[in-house]
Design a protein around this motif. Structure first.
Motif, PDB file in Angstrom:
ATOM      1  N   SER A  63       0.743  -1.218   0.119  1.00 22.35           N
ATOM      2  CA  SER A  63      -0.095   0.145   0.040  1.00 22.35           C
ATOM      3  C   SER A  63       0.953   1.288  -0.058  1.00 22.35           C
ATOM      4  O   SER A  63       1.914   1.326   0.783  1.00 22.35           O
ATOM      5  CB  SER A  63      -0.656   0.113   1.364  1.00 22.35           C
ATOM      6  N   PHE A  96      -4.766  -5.826   8.718  1.00 15.17           N
ATOM      7  CA  PHE A  96      -6.046  -5.820   7.827  1.00 15.17           C
ATOM      8  C   PHE A  96      -7.124  -5.966   9.051  1.00 15.17           C
ATOM      9  O   PHE A  96      -6.854  -6.022   9.854  1.00 15.17           O
ATOM     10  CB  PHE A  96      -5.974  -7.186   7.007  1.00 15.17           C
ATOM     11  N   ASN A 142      -9.723  -6.919   4.647  1.00 16.02           N
ATOM     12  CA  ASN A 142      -9.492  -5.606   3.938  1.00 16.02           C
ATOM     13  C   ASN A 142      -8.322  -4.953   4.166  1.00 16.02           C
ATOM     14  O   ASN A 142      -7.954  -5.102   5.374  1.00 16.02           O
ATOM     15  CB  ASN A 142     -10.619  -4.833   4.387  1.00 16.02           C
ATOM     16  N   TYR A 143      -7.535  -4.641   3.397  1.00 14.32           N
ATOM     17  CA  TYR A 143      -6.217  -3.827   3.585  1.00 14.32           C
ATOM     18  C   TYR A 143      -6.352  -2.581   3.058  1.00 14.32           C
ATOM     19  O   TYR A 143      -7.289  -2.027   2.187  1.00 14.32           O
ATOM     20  CB  TYR A 143      -5.371  -4.606   2.685  1.00 14.32           C
ATOM     21  N   GLN A 144      -5.189  -1.964   3.248  1.00 16.85           N
ATOM     22  CA  GLN A 144      -5.413  -0.247   2.696  1.00 16.85           C
ATOM     23  C   GLN A 144      -5.356  -0.554   1.210  1.00 16.85           C
ATOM     24  O   GLN A 144      -4.610  -1.477   0.495  1.00 16.85           O
ATOM     25  CB  GLN A 144      -4.344   0.339   3.195  1.00 16.85           C
ATOM     26  N   PRO A 145      -5.573   0.755   0.460  1.00 17.28           N
ATOM     27  CA  PRO A 145      -5.380   0.649  -0.911  1.00 17.28           C
ATOM     28  C   PRO A 145      -3.966   0.307  -1.820  1.00 17.28           C
ATOM     29  O   PRO A 145      -3.049   0.858  -0.886  1.00 17.28           O
ATOM     30  CB  PRO A 145      -6.137   1.828  -1.574  1.00 17.28           C
ATOM     31  N   THR A 146      -4.124  -0.055  -2.739  1.00 10.62           N
ATOM     32  CA  THR A 146      -2.610  -0.026  -3.560  1.00 10.62           C
ATOM     33  C   THR A 146      -2.026   1.302  -3.504  1.00 10.62           C
ATOM     34  O   THR A 146      -0.957   1.531  -3.185  1.00 10.62           O
ATOM     35  CB  THR A 146      -2.905  -0.587  -4.858  1.00 10.62           C
ATOM     36  N   ARG A 184      -3.176   5.280  -2.470  1.00  9.33           N
ATOM     37  CA  ARG A 184      -4.037   5.926  -1.647  1.00  9.33           C
ATOM     38  C   ARG A 184      -3.623   7.494  -1.754  1.00  9.33           C
ATOM     39  O   ARG A 184      -2.593   8.008  -1.365  1.00  9.33           O
ATOM     40  CB  ARG A 184      -4.209   5.726  -0.260  1.00  9.33           C
ATOM     41  N   SER A 211      -3.924  -9.558  -5.371  1.00  7.12           N
ATOM     42  CA  SER A 211      -4.585  -9.360  -4.075  1.00  7.12           C
ATOM     43  C   SER A 211      -5.796 -10.149  -4.201  1.00  7.12           C
ATOM     44  O   SER A 211      -6.728 -10.319  -4.999  1.00  7.12           O
ATOM     45  CB  SER A 211      -5.029  -7.817  -4.119  1.00  7.12           C
ATOM     46  N   ARG A 215      -8.453  -4.902  -1.407  1.00  3.64           N
ATOM     47  CA  ARG A 215      -8.130  -3.618  -1.507  1.00  3.64           C
ATOM     48  C   ARG A 215      -8.390  -2.890  -2.557  1.00  3.64           C
ATOM     49  O   ARG A 215      -8.547  -3.603  -3.775  1.00  3.64           O
ATOM     50  CB  ARG A 215      -6.579  -3.265  -1.325  1.00  3.64           C
ATOM     51  N   ASN A 216      -8.893  -1.534  -2.622  1.00  9.00           N
ATOM     52  CA  ASN A 216      -8.845  -0.821  -3.874  1.00  9.00           C
ATOM     53  C   ASN A 216      -7.681  -0.593  -4.583  1.00  9.00           C
ATOM     54  O   ASN A 216      -6.677  -0.676  -4.180  1.00  9.00           O
ATOM     55  CB  ASN A 216      -9.446   0.441  -3.545  1.00  9.00           C
ATOM     56  N   TYR A 231      -7.460   5.024  -4.482  1.00  7.36           N
ATOM     57  CA  TYR A 231      -8.265   5.486  -3.597  1.00  7.36           C
ATOM     58  C   TYR A 231      -7.888   6.938  -3.560  1.00  7.36           C
ATOM     59  O   TYR A 231      -7.018   7.362  -3.285  1.00  7.36           O
ATOM     60  CB  TYR A 231      -8.196   4.719  -2.205  1.00  7.36           C
TER      61      TYR A 231
END
Length: 368
Positions: free
Chosen positions: A176, A203, A213-217, A219, A238, A243-244, A247
């Motif tokens: 991330s 997560f 759920n993890y932080q976005p690739t 952000r 992933s 993750r997004n 973001y």
């Protein structure tokens, strides 16, 4: 799936002149280690053009819905399409040759008026400007070829600029990445940035799916942030719903040119933003809730000239309670491929005021 490979030749020619236009087509080599499609061989201006593989929603409707409903195993339900990309400055004659006889052929969107001339195993048409095209041969719409003809790239940033996060040609793996105010993320043509889950990443467990759920690739959080380039950001490593890919949360944000492939959930959520310009992004996804661009509680957002083919919503307006209104949203001149949800929507999740939304001149080339 297409059992025999097709050959595509794009030969650039000067307007009114029979010869080729030097520099009309810019090609970016694929990095070593990147899987390429075996269904098509592409040449642009007589030179090989890399053709990448992309997982897309499956042909059978029941499998498409299974991909939506079976969150844990969503990544198991797919077919394969292909895409290539190049920059175009001038006029190009596109020729598609296949080993088999061409019975029917389409170049989409039909609004572009690109009616191919078919002769035996070959079809041809002329491309006069940058476009996002989909080519379907003999009724095979699932395993289609997407050709992204970009405008020429100008003023590429320097890798030595301290305010630039630069991904040059090659394969890169990141967890991330937080991108703050005044920064530019540049993904060069020929680069593939893979979002992976690092062992040390924290997560949470989703109350909706029960998955991690993890932080976005990427952000983007702050002001005056840019994401641009011609390369690929890939979420295929992933797990579903992890993750997004990108973001966005901030003011004066600009996203341009990159290809976003296989996001594990919403591809580009735009949350609580002011003054956002999204231009010429290409999004391809197939997994559960792999929305394209979700504009949530944001003001003054322009989305234009994008291509989106995902399983779930493509461009959608949403508003969470207590996060502010949605106002001044424009989506125009996009090419959209809808599977099980909405191509353009003022969405179901509306808990704040929404006003001044315009969808204009978008081509929906499939709506399943």
């Amino acid at each position: 799936m297409i059992k025999q490979a097709c050959q595509v030749i794009a030969a650039a020619a000067l307007l009114g002149i029979g010869g080729r236009a030097p520099g009309a087509v810019t090609i970016y080599p694929a990095p070593a280690g990147e899987e390429l499609s075996a269904n098509f061989t592409v040449k642009a201006d007589g030179r090989p053009l890399p053709v990448y593989a992309a997982k897309v929603a499956p042909l059978a409707p029941e499998r498409r819905w299974k991909a939506m409903d079976d969150k844990t195993n969503s990544a198991s339900y797919f077919d394969l399409a292909a895409f290539g990309y190049f920059d175009l400055a001038g006029r190009a004659n596109i020729t598609v040759s296949c080993p088999q006889e061409i019975v029917s052929a389409k170049v989409l969107p039909t609004s572009y008026g690109l009616v191919p001339k078919v002769q035996g195993k070959t079809l041809s048409f002329t491309l006069a400007q940058p476009r996002h095209l989909t080519i379907e041969v003999n009724g095979n719409w699932v395993n289609s070829l997407h050709l992204f003809a970009n405008p020429p790239e100008t003023n590429a940033p320097s890798p030595n600029d301290p305010n630039v996060i630069y991904f040059g040609p090659g394969i890169h793996e990141i967890g991330s990445l937080e991108v703050g105010s005044g920064k530019t993320v540049y993904v060069a043509g020929g680069a593939v940035v893979r979002g992976v889950i690092k062992p040390e990443e924290k997560f949470s467990i989703s109350g909706y799916s029960g998955l991690r759920n993890y932080q976005p690739t990427l952000r983007l959080r702050g002001s005056h942030i840019t994401l641009r380039g011609r390369g690929i950001i890939d979420g295929g490593r992933s797990p579903t719903h992890a993750r997004n890919l990108v973001y966005a949360q901030g003011t004066n944000l600009f996203l341009e040119g990159v290809i976003l492939r296989d996001s594990s959930t919403w591809t580009v959520p735009v949350r609580r933003c002011e003054n956002v310009h999204i231009q010429n992004l290409k999004l391809i996804g197939y997994r559960a809730n792999s929305d394209g661009i979700d504009i949530c509680n944001s003001r003054n957002v322009l989305v234009e000239g994008c291509f989106i083919r995902t399983l779930d919503d493509l461009i959608v307006i949403k508003a969470d309670r207590g996060q502010g209104p949605v106002r001044g949203i424009v989506a125009r001149n996009c090419v959209l491929w809808n599977e099980v949800a909405h191509a353009l929507s003022v969405g179901a999740e509306l808990r704040e005021e929404v006003s001044d939304v315009l969808f204009a001149d978008c081509d929906v080339i499939h709506d399943k």
